[in-house]
Design a protein around this motif. Structure first.
Motif, PDB file in Angstrom:
ATOM      1  N   PHE A   1      -3.291  -1.883  -6.554  1.00 50.50           N
ATOM      2  CA  PHE A   1      -2.008  -1.438  -5.995  1.00 50.50           C
ATOM      3  C   PHE A   1      -2.177  -0.460  -4.851  1.00 50.50           C
ATOM      4  CE2 PHE A   1      -1.714  -2.394 -10.468  1.00 50.50           C
ATOM      5  CZ  PHE A   1      -0.749  -3.369 -10.462  1.00 50.50           C
ATOM      6  N   ALA A   2      -3.326   0.255  -4.827  1.00 49.57           N
ATOM      7  CA  ALA A   2      -3.514   1.332  -3.858  1.00 49.57           C
ATOM      8  C   ALA A   2      -4.035   0.773  -2.534  1.00 49.57           C
ATOM      9  CB  ALA A   2      -4.463   2.376  -4.430  1.00 49.57           C
ATOM     10  N   VAL A   3      -3.315  -0.169  -1.966  1.00 47.11           N
ATOM     11  CA  VAL A   3      -3.770  -0.822  -0.736  1.00 47.11           C
ATOM     12  C   VAL A   3      -3.427   0.034   0.479  1.00 47.11           C
ATOM     13  CG1 VAL A   3      -3.538  -3.114  -1.677  1.00 47.11           C
ATOM     14  CG2 VAL A   3      -1.613  -2.064  -0.515  1.00 47.11           C
ATOM     15  N   ILE A   4      -4.129  -0.250   1.574  1.00 49.48           N
ATOM     16  CA  ILE A   4      -3.885   0.482   2.815  1.00 49.48           C
ATOM     17  C   ILE A   4      -3.147  -0.427   3.801  1.00 49.48           C
ATOM     18  CG2 ILE A   4      -4.952   1.719   4.732  1.00 49.48           C
ATOM     19  CD1 ILE A   4      -5.243   3.087   1.992  1.00 49.48           C
ATOM     20  N   LEU A   5      -1.990   0.061   4.266  1.00 51.97           N
ATOM     21  CA  LEU A   5      -1.178  -0.695   5.222  1.00 51.97           C
ATOM     22  C   LEU A   5      -1.427  -0.155   6.630  1.00 51.97           C
ATOM     23  CD1 LEU A   5       2.169  -0.253   3.252  1.00 51.97           C
ATOM     24  CD2 LEU A   5       0.526  -2.086   2.949  1.00 51.97           C
ATOM     25  N   SER A   6      -0.857  -0.823   7.622  1.00 51.16           N
ATOM     26  CA  SER A   6      -1.021  -0.374   8.999  1.00 51.16           C
ATOM     27  C   SER A   6       0.159   0.493   9.423  1.00 51.16           C
ATOM     28  CB  SER A   6      -1.140  -1.585   9.924  1.00 51.16           C
ATOM     29  OG  SER A   6      -0.910  -1.186  11.259  1.00 51.16           O
ATOM     30  N   ALA A   7      -0.140   1.735   9.811  1.00 51.12           N
ATOM     31  CA  ALA A   7       0.929   2.634  10.250  1.00 51.12           C
ATOM     32  C   ALA A   7       1.505   2.162  11.581  1.00 51.12           C
ATOM     33  CB  ALA A   7       0.381   4.048  10.390  1.00 51.12           C
TER      34      ALA A   7
ATOM     35  N   ILE B   1      11.138   1.106  -5.161  1.00 49.42           N
ATOM     36  CA  ILE B   1      10.562   1.186  -6.503  1.00 49.42           C
ATOM     37  C   ILE B   1       9.091   0.789  -6.441  1.00 49.42           C
ATOM     38  CG2 ILE B   1      10.608   0.149  -8.801  1.00 49.42           C
ATOM     39  CD1 ILE B   1      13.663  -0.013  -8.387  1.00 49.42           C
ATOM     40  N   TYR B   2       8.245   1.709  -6.897  1.00 47.25           N
ATOM     41  CA  TYR B   2       6.801   1.490  -6.859  1.00 47.25           C
ATOM     42  C   TYR B   2       6.306   1.573  -8.291  1.00 47.25           C
ATOM     43  CZ  TYR B   2       7.813   2.239  -1.996  1.00 47.25           C
ATOM     44  OH  TYR B   2       8.358   2.120  -0.746  1.00 47.25           O
ATOM     45  N   PRO B   3       6.434   0.476  -9.045  1.00 44.77           N
ATOM     46  CA  PRO B   3       6.282   0.553 -10.501  1.00 44.77           C
ATOM     47  C   PRO B   3       4.941   1.106 -10.963  1.00 44.77           C
ATOM     48  CG  PRO B   3       6.493  -1.724  -9.756  1.00 44.77           C
ATOM     49  CD  PRO B   3       6.778  -0.862  -8.590  1.00 44.77           C
ATOM     50  N   PHE B   4       3.858   0.684 -10.331  1.00 42.54           N
ATOM     51  CA  PHE B   4       2.560   1.140 -10.820  1.00 42.54           C
ATOM     52  C   PHE B   4       2.405   2.640 -10.631  1.00 42.54           C
ATOM     53  CE2 PHE B   4      -1.927   2.164 -10.088  1.00 42.54           C
ATOM     54  CZ  PHE B   4      -2.458   1.759 -11.290  1.00 42.54           C
ATOM     55  N   PHE B   5       2.781   3.140  -9.447  1.00 40.07           N
ATOM     56  CA  PHE B   5       2.557   4.552  -9.147  1.00 40.07           C
ATOM     57  C   PHE B   5       3.468   5.456  -9.973  1.00 40.07           C
ATOM     58  CE2 PHE B   5       1.381   2.325  -5.173  1.00 40.07           C
ATOM     59  CZ  PHE B   5       0.027   2.518  -5.286  1.00 40.07           C
ATOM     60  N   SER B   6       4.711   5.028 -10.173  1.00 39.29           N
ATOM     61  CA  SER B   6       5.564   5.892 -10.980  1.00 39.29           C
ATOM     62  C   SER B   6       5.194   5.783 -12.445  1.00 39.29           C
ATOM     63  CB  SER B   6       7.039   5.571 -10.748  1.00 39.29           C
ATOM     64  OG  SER B   6       7.246   4.207 -10.669  1.00 39.29           O
ATOM     65  N   ALA B   7       4.733   4.592 -12.904  1.00 32.41           N
ATOM     66  CA  ALA B   7       4.370   4.456 -14.313  1.00 32.41           C
ATOM     67  C   ALA B   7       3.105   5.238 -14.633  1.00 32.41           C
ATOM     68  CB  ALA B   7       4.182   2.989 -14.660  1.00 32.41           C
ATOM     69  N   THR B   8       2.130   5.261 -13.718  1.00 34.74           N
ATOM     70  CA  THR B   8       0.917   6.023 -13.984  1.00 34.74           C
ATOM     71  C   THR B   8       1.125   7.496 -13.647  1.00 34.74           C
ATOM     72  OG1 THR B   8       0.164   5.425 -11.791  1.00 34.74           O
ATOM     73  CG2 THR B   8      -0.748   4.172 -13.610  1.00 34.74           C
ATOM     74  N   GLY B   9       2.261   7.824 -13.058  1.00 33.42           N
ATOM     75  CA  GLY B   9       2.525   9.215 -12.720  1.00 33.42           C
ATOM     76  C   GLY B   9       1.758   9.669 -11.492  1.00 33.42           C
ATOM     77  N   LEU B  10       1.186   8.724 -10.747  1.00 35.39           N
ATOM     78  CA  LEU B  10       0.406   9.094  -9.567  1.00 35.39           C
ATOM     79  C   LEU B  10       1.292   9.758  -8.516  1.00 35.39           C
ATOM     80  CD1 LEU B  10      -2.610   8.716  -8.985  1.00 35.39           C
ATOM     81  CD2 LEU B  10      -2.024   6.775  -7.561  1.00 35.39           C
ATOM     82  N   ASN B  11       2.549   9.350  -8.460  1.00 36.45           N
ATOM     83  CA  ASN B  11       3.447   9.949  -7.464  1.00 36.45           C
ATOM     84  C   ASN B  11       3.789  11.398  -7.809  1.00 36.45           C
ATOM     85  OD1 ASN B  11       4.934   9.271  -9.648  1.00 36.45           O
ATOM     86  ND2 ASN B  11       6.605   8.282  -8.536  1.00 36.45           N
ATOM     87  N   GLN B  12       3.621  11.772  -9.090  1.00 35.30           N
ATOM     88  CA  GLN B  12       3.813  13.166  -9.476  1.00 35.30           C
ATOM     89  C   GLN B  12       2.518  13.952  -9.348  1.00 35.30           C
ATOM     90  OE1 GLN B  12       6.887  14.172 -10.238  1.00 35.30           O
ATOM     91  NE2 GLN B  12       7.499  12.032  -9.902  1.00 35.30           N
TER      92      GLN B  12
END
Lengths: 544, 342
Positions: free
Chosen positions: A181-187, A138-149
């Protein structure tokens, strides 16, 4: 007798004063007193400001940042970026000199590159991604802002170039990328943990590119972060950063006075004037765009009836709340959107205090004798609400006046949020602090059907007409046009009252004078990277 | 003496069984699903069915009870409802922190209480006696939470002598190994050990003083009264008449006799101390059992409440039995009373 006692105590006091231990150089650092435990160490997974304060700007970087003073975006991990003329394709050119944290559980073999960006985005974009469902999916910010769509594709088109393709033009896209929320992780780290069979550890023992790296977390005690020596903007001045977990605001203030904390966010509102007068403490404030509101669970009876919600809105004396809870350090909210926003449309008639009208409306709705409801009060202090408990008590008596019997409910912060997302409440006192400067941030993450799905819609309210209005507003970049759409959306909210806006307040932060360089953030979590400590001699310390 | 030990042991076993029955009955006493209450695994969790089976919830109540005790003994105390962490793991770090605090306070009370009581009794109705009695009486009437706040205000906020939260300055990297800070120091980096020790002591002083207050004044009053009683006894006059010095009389006749009723009450003092520990830990943000238990009660975290109750009750029980044994070993007449009854 007292004289003797004093004489007896004198050497003891000398001894004690002398042994406020001078810390060795390795133990240099900053003590930040936090209001609660972090829910996770990955900001993608959370919305709570407490967790953002501890993680977002400390452990991670984003592609771009938002400059609060100059009101524009500035480069971070992306040196520069370019949008295609139709607004559907963005190309980001990445820095090549950025290193990830090196800790005893991970040693990076390469610098930051486009693969990390693709991984960080696909983790929450692609439901098939091996890491999507890790930590709950669950990624609340991204789904709430619709960024994932909105984002259709994220692709590395070179070792240091990333292209992001959108479904439709979105005027708030860059603002969401600059949010905490849009942080960059290490692959690479994710791969390592996946191979070890413990993928969930990437959110528990984080690796990022930020100015501090993860040290240790002990629940209810502290989170310890250490300096990232090779930080690309130059290493931080403080060796360590410790977040002490102190839920009580009163305790935090005492700890500031006894020097158990250097920085204390959200001091008790009743003590603000007193703190301001003290010479050893700096009190700072930020007019962060935020709104405290009272959300009704519109899925439950009788709150599914707009008349009941209107009635409850008229039952509350918000003037009194401002005086008692905020001690005047807030303005009354006439819309969910703060007055500082260009799209603000005040709707004071819809929410004014009128118990007579409230009783009429209740009678119309077939509830002349009132009813019983639960009133959830958030258990931590937030910028928008310094003391929800007291507020709930005042509202309880307001509600009793119109025949509604409210019981106050509260849990520890993480439990509270979990139960809220599950919709177990009748109504809740909570609020929202803006993550970025776009007015959209107060609508889509809070009140749309998508937000209900992701669990951040506290009213569990889903209205297609409202969704259409805010969608239309986001599709255009013309400010006049957007303003018209937002005005309509706010009118709709005033009729439907899924929530009652209460107040817009200032975020206060108390800091000991010897800590310099930080200020309370307007958007999202605090940045402790610029903090430094003034060198002071022992004499001045005694004089304080 | 062996009969006394046997008697105490059987008492211990019976009480422990009763305690486990009580704690087990809470599984059903708490609202909600009994499986969740005892294991912390909610019905939606994938392992729920398995947990239900291993804990015997598909079978009769006696089987469930046996399984419950087996799980307790194995250290499988379920997981916390708040963060799904194993309860036992958290206890393992928190219980030593609580023990450290209680034993230091009890030690301080035992070190100071009886001597002060004896001094008061030997100066019966003189100014020193009045001073000590007044002090102990006022100490007895101050509620702990109030005394804690007062001492924070005076010694920490105004005088700035002591810190008020936690076990140590968190900037000093002392990893929690046992949970008891004075022991953890030995696992810390040698270069900071000295400073860390200083810091730990400073963090300990206020909570230990606050906690020691109640047992201390209790012991003072008990010792004083017992001593005054003994001083009136004929054998004391006889001892003086035989030409012994005051020190000799006190050491061989007075103090040993006065300590008998006091020893019996040490267990009571400890029980009071344990209840105060909960409040003190909350006020001083001490990462112990009490602090956690209080929050878990607030959060309705049943596995934690259940485990915490068992742990605290067992501790009080063991301590009381230990004191009873010492009492019987030290004072033959106590043993005789026990034999006479049986």
């Amino acid at each position: 007798m007292t004289h003797k006692l004093l004489k007896l105590l004198a050497p003891v006091s000398l001894l004690l004063a002398g042994c406020q231990p001078d810390l060795p150089a390795s133990a240099d650092g900053l003590l930040y007193c936090s209001e609660g435990n972090p829910e996770s160490f990955n900001p993608q997974l959370v919305t709570s400001g407490t967790t953002l304060d501890m993680t977002a700007a400390q452990l991670y970087d984003r592609l771009i940042d938002y400059d609060e003073d100059e009101h524009r975006f500035r480069p971070a991990l992306a040196e520069r970026w370019r949008a295609s003329p139709d607004g559907l394709r963005y190309t980001f050119f990445l820095r090549s000199d950025v290193t990830f944290h090196e800790t005893d559980y991970f040693v990076p073999s390469r610098n930051f590159n486009a693969q990390d960006v693709v991984f960080s985005f696909n983790r929450w974009l692609d439901t098939e991604h091996p890491f999507f469902a890790v930590s709950g999916g669950i990624y609340p910010f991204f789904s709430a802002t619709g960024l994932n769509q909105l984002i259709t594709r994220v692709e590395a088109i070179g070792p240091h170039q990333v292209e992001i393709e959108l479904k439709e033009p979105d005027s708030s896209f860059l603002a969401t990328l600059a949010s905490d929320f849009a942080v960059i992780l290490s692959a690479e780290y994710a791969q390592q943990e996946l191979q070890a069979g413990t993928p969930e550890l990437i959110d528990v023992r984080p690796i990022g590119t930020g100015p501090f790296k993860f040290g240790h977390f002990r629940r209810d005690v502290a989170v310890r972060l250490e300096r990232h020596k090779d930080y690309w903007q130059g290493q931080a001045q403080t060796e360590q950063l410790v977040f002490r977990i102190t839920p009580s605001d009163h305790k935090r203030m005492l700890m500031l006075l006894t020097r158990d904390c250097d920085v204390s966010p959200y001091p008790p509102a009743r003590d603000i004037a007193w703190l301001e007068a003290r010479e050893d403490i700096t009190l700072q404030q930020a007019t962060s765009p935020n709104t405290a509101f009272w959300a009704f669970n519109t899925e439950r009876e009788p709150f599914d009836d707009p008349r009941v919600r209107q009635a409850l809105a008229h039952a509350i004396d918000r003037e009194a709340l401002l005086r008692t809870v905020y001690f005047g350090h807030a303005t009354m909210a006439d819309s969910i959107l703060p007055a500082t926003s260009w799209a603000h449309t005040p709707m004071s008639d819809a929410f004014h205090y009128d118990p007579e009208r409230a009783r009429e409306l209740l009678a119309e709705a077939g509830l002349p004798d009132g009813f019983t409801m639960s009133l959830w009060a958030l258990p931590v202090q937030r910028a928008y609400n310094p003391n929800a408990r007291v507020m709930a008590e005042l509202m309880q008596s307001n509600l009793a006046d119109v025949g509604v019997n409210a019981t106050i409910v509260s849990y520890e912060w993480s439990t509270f949020r979990r139960h809220l997302a599950a919709g177990l409440h009748d109504s809740v006192l909570i609020g929202w602090s803006a993550d970025h400067a776009d007015p959209d941030n107060f609508f889509r993450p809070l009140l749309t059907c998508a937000a209900k799905e992701s669990g951040s819609n506290r009213a569990q309210w889903c209205n297609p007409q409202f969704d259409e209005l805010v969608q239309a507003a986001i599709r255009t970049t013309d400010t006049e046009e957007r303003m018209a759409y937002y005005a309509l959306a706010q009118t709709l909210l005033a009729e439907q009252v899924p929530l009652l806006p209460l107040a817009h307040s200032q975020r206060f932060q108390a800091t000991l004078n010897h800590v310099q360089g930080i200020k309370p953030p307007a958007y999202g979590g605090i940045r402790l990277y610029p903090a430094y400590r003034l060198q002071q001699s022992p004499e001045t310390k005694d004089a304080l | 003496m062996s009969r006394v030990i046997l008697r105490q042991l059987s008492l211990l076993i019976i009480t422990l069984i009763l305690l486990s029955v009580l704690s087990f009955s809470l599984t059903y006493g708490f609202p909600g699903d009994p499986v969740t209450n005892s294991s912390g695994i909610s019905a939606e969790h994938p392992t729920y069915e398995q947990v239900r089976e291993t804990r015997g919830f598909d079978r009769s109540i006696p089987v469930q009870y046996v399984r419950y005790v087996q799980h307790l003994a194995r250290g499988d105390w379920g997981v916390s409802l708040q963060d799904a962490q194993p309860v036992w793991e958290e206890f393992r770090l928190r219980f030593p922190a609580t023990l450290e605090l209680t034993f230091l306070s009890m030690g301080l009370a035992l070190l100071l209480g009886p001597p002060l009581g004896i001094i008061a009794a030997m100066n019966y109705k003189r100014p020193i006696d009045h001073a000590i009695t007044a002090l102990s009486l006022s100490g007895y009437s101050i509620p702990v939470f109030w005394f804690a706040q007062l001492s924070i205000l005076i010694f920490a906020v105004v005088l700035e002598w002591f810190p008020i939260a936690g076990q140590i300055n968190p900037l000093l990297d002392v990893p929690p190994v046992t949970g008891a800070i004075l022991i953890d120091l030995f696992y810390a980096d040698a270069s900071i050990r000295g400073v860390a020790f200083q810091s730990a002591i400073q963090h300990l002083i206020l909570p230990v003083l606050v906690l020691a207050l109640v047992p201390l004044v209790l012991l003072i009053r008990l010792t004083r009264n017992a001593m005054i009683d003994v001083n009136r006894k004929k054998f004391m006059k006889g001892a003086y008449a035989r030409g012994l010095s005051t020190t000799e009389v006190m050491m061989t006749h007075g103090i040993p006799n006065a300590m008998q009723p006091v020893t019996r009450q040490i267990g009571t003092a400890f029980s009071i101390l344990m209840t105060n520990t909960l409040i003190t830990e909350v006020i001083f943000s001490w990462p112990g059992l009490g602090n956690w238990l209080v929050r878990s009660i607030y959060e309705r975290d049943y596995p934690v409440i259940q485990g915490g109750l068992v742990l605290l009750a067992t501790l009080i029980l063991l301590f009381n039995i230990f004191i009873s044994l010492i009492h019987a070993w030290r004072y033959p007449q106590v043993r005789q009373e026990i034999y006479a009854q049986s």
